[in-house]
Design a protein around this motif. Structure first.
Motif, PDB file in Angstrom:
ATOM      1  N   VAL A 109     -22.485  53.541  40.248  1.00  0.00           N
ATOM      2  CA  VAL A 109     -21.406  52.727  39.696  1.00  0.00           C
ATOM      3  C   VAL A 109     -20.160  53.584  39.514  1.00  0.00           C
ATOM      4  N   ILE A 110     -20.348  54.784  38.952  1.00  0.00           N
ATOM      5  CA  ILE A 110     -19.182  55.616  38.688  1.00  0.00           C
ATOM      6  C   ILE A 110     -18.772  56.463  39.882  1.00  0.00           C
ATOM      7  N   GLU A 111     -19.693  56.693  40.815  1.00  0.00           N
ATOM      8  CA  GLU A 111     -19.347  57.474  42.002  1.00  0.00           C
ATOM      9  C   GLU A 111     -18.432  56.692  42.943  1.00  0.00           C
ATOM     10  N   SER A 112     -18.755  55.432  43.178  1.00  0.00           N
ATOM     11  CA  SER A 112     -18.052  54.672  44.218  1.00  0.00           C
ATOM     12  C   SER A 112     -17.647  53.274  43.785  1.00  0.00           C
ATOM     13  N   ALA A 113     -17.908  52.910  42.524  1.00  0.00           N
ATOM     14  CA  ALA A 113     -17.709  51.539  42.064  1.00  0.00           C
ATOM     15  C   ALA A 113     -18.493  50.561  42.933  1.00  0.00           C
ATOM     16  N   MET A 114     -19.596  51.056  43.514  1.00  0.00           N
ATOM     17  CA  MET A 114     -20.467  50.261  44.387  1.00  0.00           C
ATOM     18  C   MET A 114     -19.697  49.653  45.557  1.00  0.00           C
ATOM     19  N   ASN A 115     -18.744  50.409  46.054  1.00  0.00           N
ATOM     20  CA  ASN A 115     -18.013  50.028  47.260  1.00  0.00           C
ATOM     21  C   ASN A 115     -18.691  50.709  48.440  1.00  0.00           C
ATOM     22  N   PRO A 116     -19.358  49.967  49.322  1.00  0.00           N
ATOM     23  CA  PRO A 116     -20.131  50.593  50.407  1.00  0.00           C
ATOM     24  C   PRO A 116     -19.280  51.363  51.400  1.00  0.00           C
ATOM     25  N   GLY A 117     -18.002  51.072  51.453  1.00  0.00           N
ATOM     26  CA  GLY A 117     -17.126  51.779  52.382  1.00  0.00           C
ATOM     27  C   GLY A 117     -16.308  52.872  51.729  1.00  0.00           C
ATOM     28  N   ALA A 118     -16.696  53.268  50.532  1.00  0.00           N
ATOM     29  CA  ALA A 118     -15.905  54.249  49.775  1.00  0.00           C
ATOM     30  C   ALA A 118     -15.827  55.593  50.486  1.00  0.00           C
ATOM     31  N   ARG A 119     -14.633  56.154  50.509  1.00  0.00           N
ATOM     32  CA  ARG A 119     -14.391  57.503  51.037  1.00  0.00           C
ATOM     33  C   ARG A 119     -13.476  58.234  50.055  1.00  0.00           C
ATOM     34  N   SER A 120     -13.764  59.495  49.831  1.00  0.00           N
ATOM     35  CA  SER A 120     -12.902  60.288  48.961  1.00  0.00           C
ATOM     36  C   SER A 120     -11.974  61.144  49.813  1.00  0.00           C
ATOM     37  N   GLU A 121     -10.952  61.679  49.179  1.00  0.00           N
ATOM     38  CA  GLU A 121      -9.982  62.505  49.891  1.00  0.00           C
ATOM     39  C   GLU A 121     -10.599  63.794  50.411  1.00  0.00           C
ATOM     40  N   VAL A 122     -11.690  64.235  49.789  1.00  0.00           N
ATOM     41  CA  VAL A 122     -12.302  65.492  50.217  1.00  0.00           C
ATOM     42  C   VAL A 122     -13.470  65.290  51.174  1.00  0.00           C
ATOM     43  N   GLY A 123     -13.738  64.039  51.575  1.00  0.00           N
ATOM     44  CA  GLY A 123     -14.727  63.797  52.625  1.00  0.00           C
ATOM     45  C   GLY A 123     -16.033  63.176  52.205  1.00  0.00           C
ATOM     46  N   ALA A 124     -16.221  62.903  50.911  1.00  0.00           N
ATOM     47  CA  ALA A 124     -17.438  62.220  50.477  1.00  0.00           C
ATOM     48  C   ALA A 124     -17.375  60.756  50.903  1.00  0.00           C
ATOM     49  N   ALA A 125     -18.534  60.162  51.162  1.00  0.00           N
ATOM     50  CA  ALA A 125     -18.532  58.792  51.665  1.00  0.00           C
ATOM     51  C   ALA A 125     -19.778  58.037  51.230  1.00  0.00           C
ATOM     52  N   GLY A 126     -19.645  56.707  51.220  1.00  0.00           N
ATOM     53  CA  GLY A 126     -20.744  55.822  50.897  1.00  0.00           C
ATOM     54  C   GLY A 126     -20.894  55.583  49.408  1.00  0.00           C
ATOM     55  N   ILE A 127     -21.812  54.708  49.074  1.00  0.00           N
ATOM     56  CA  ILE A 127     -22.029  54.347  47.684  1.00  0.00           C
ATOM     57  C   ILE A 127     -22.417  55.559  46.844  1.00  0.00           C
ATOM     58  N   TRP A 128     -23.155  56.501  47.433  1.00  0.00           N
ATOM     59  CA  TRP A 128     -23.585  57.687  46.690  1.00  0.00           C
ATOM     60  C   TRP A 128     -22.653  58.869  46.888  1.00  0.00           C
ATOM     61  N   GLN A 129     -21.583  58.707  47.634  1.00  0.00           N
ATOM     62  CA  GLN A 129     -20.548  59.722  47.795  1.00  0.00           C
ATOM     63  C   GLN A 129     -21.092  61.090  48.208  1.00  0.00           C
TER      64      GLN A 129
END
Length: 262
Positions: free
Chosen positions: A123-143
């Motif tokens: 919930v706090i890693e990605s707000a449960m957004n399956p397409g989440a990407r961070s600026e440093v390269g983490a991706a997915g719901i579990w980042q």
């Protein structure tokens, strides 16, 4: 016993914007947490730091993964209150997403002997957004970072990126969490390590020699990280106390009604 009342802030919680999410990374320190847009409404202070808990919880106690969390400290209560204020504005969206993702994730956590409370980590890693990407390269719901994902059996290349595969990424996260628990034997330290890395938490536990991982002096982002997980659990567990419709978590009712009657 008083009901928990949270004043929603005017700013959206930063976790609702995945591109700014702090990436899970097993070794280096995370970047310093950005200053909250909520301003003085989220500052730590000696004023108005009373945190009232829902009627189903003791005044100064809270459980995470079955471990009692002592909230009698004014400092801890202020930290938790700040995160509750920040997350409350986005709670409705998160509750709606949980109806889809929790029924998929919960059995995988259970099969891997991971406490159910770790569903709040995504919930706090990605707000449960399956397409989440961070600026440093983490991706997915579990980042997951690419290197960490590969270490835990996820295929990440120019053609395939299994960080976006919910079941596989959840199983990989379970492996990471189990590895961390074997190392630390403490679910609080495990959760902290997901943000800052097992190596760093290990160094700090050895150096600071605290009896409670919550007392570790870490970078601000990680200090806030664990309280965000606590806040997410409180809101999801007691939505009515936060002015939310208790029926929004309808997947629990659907799951219960689907059980065969004896």
């Amino acid at each position: 016993m008083k009901q928990l009342i949270i004043l929603c802030t005017g700013a959206l919680l930063s976790l609702c914007f995945p591109q700014k999410a702090t990436a899970q990374e097993p070794d280096p320190l995370p970047a310093q947490a950005p200053i909250s847009e909520a301003g003085s409404g989220t500052r730590d202070s000696d004023e108005d730091t009373t945190l009232n808990t829902p009627s189903t919880q003791p005044d100064n106690e809270f459980e995470f993964c079955g471990q009692p969390i002592d909230l009698s400290s004014r400092h801890r209560r202020a930290k938790l209150r700040n995160e509750l204020q920040l997350i409350s504005r986005s709670s409705s969206t998160l509750l709606q997403r949980a109806n889809f993702y929790f029924p998929i994730v919960e059995p995988i956590l259970r099969q891997n002997n991971i406490p159910d409370d770790f569903k709040y980590l995504m919930v706090i890693e990605s707000a449960m957004n399956p397409g989440a990407r961070s600026e440093v390269g983490a991706a997915g719901i579990w980042q997951f970072m690419p290197g960490t994902a590969s270490d835990y059996g996820l295929e990440v290349n120019g053609r395939v990126d299994e960080r976006f595969h919910l079941e596989k990424a959840t199983a990989a996260a379970c492996q990471y969490l189990n590895d961390a628990y074997r190392r630390f034997g403490d679910w609080i330290a495990v959760a902290q390590s997901y943000n800052i890395g097992q190596a760093r938490i290990g160094v700090e536990l050895d150096r600071q020699r605290v009896s409670d991982a919550l007392d570790l002096h870490l970078v601000e982002e990680t200090n806030r990280y664990i309280y965000r997980i606590f806040a997410a659990k409180m809101i999801f567990t007691h939505p009515i106390d936060f002015g939310l419709n208790g029926n929004m978590l309808y997947y629990k009712k659907m799951r219960f009604s689907a059980r065969p009657r004896r």
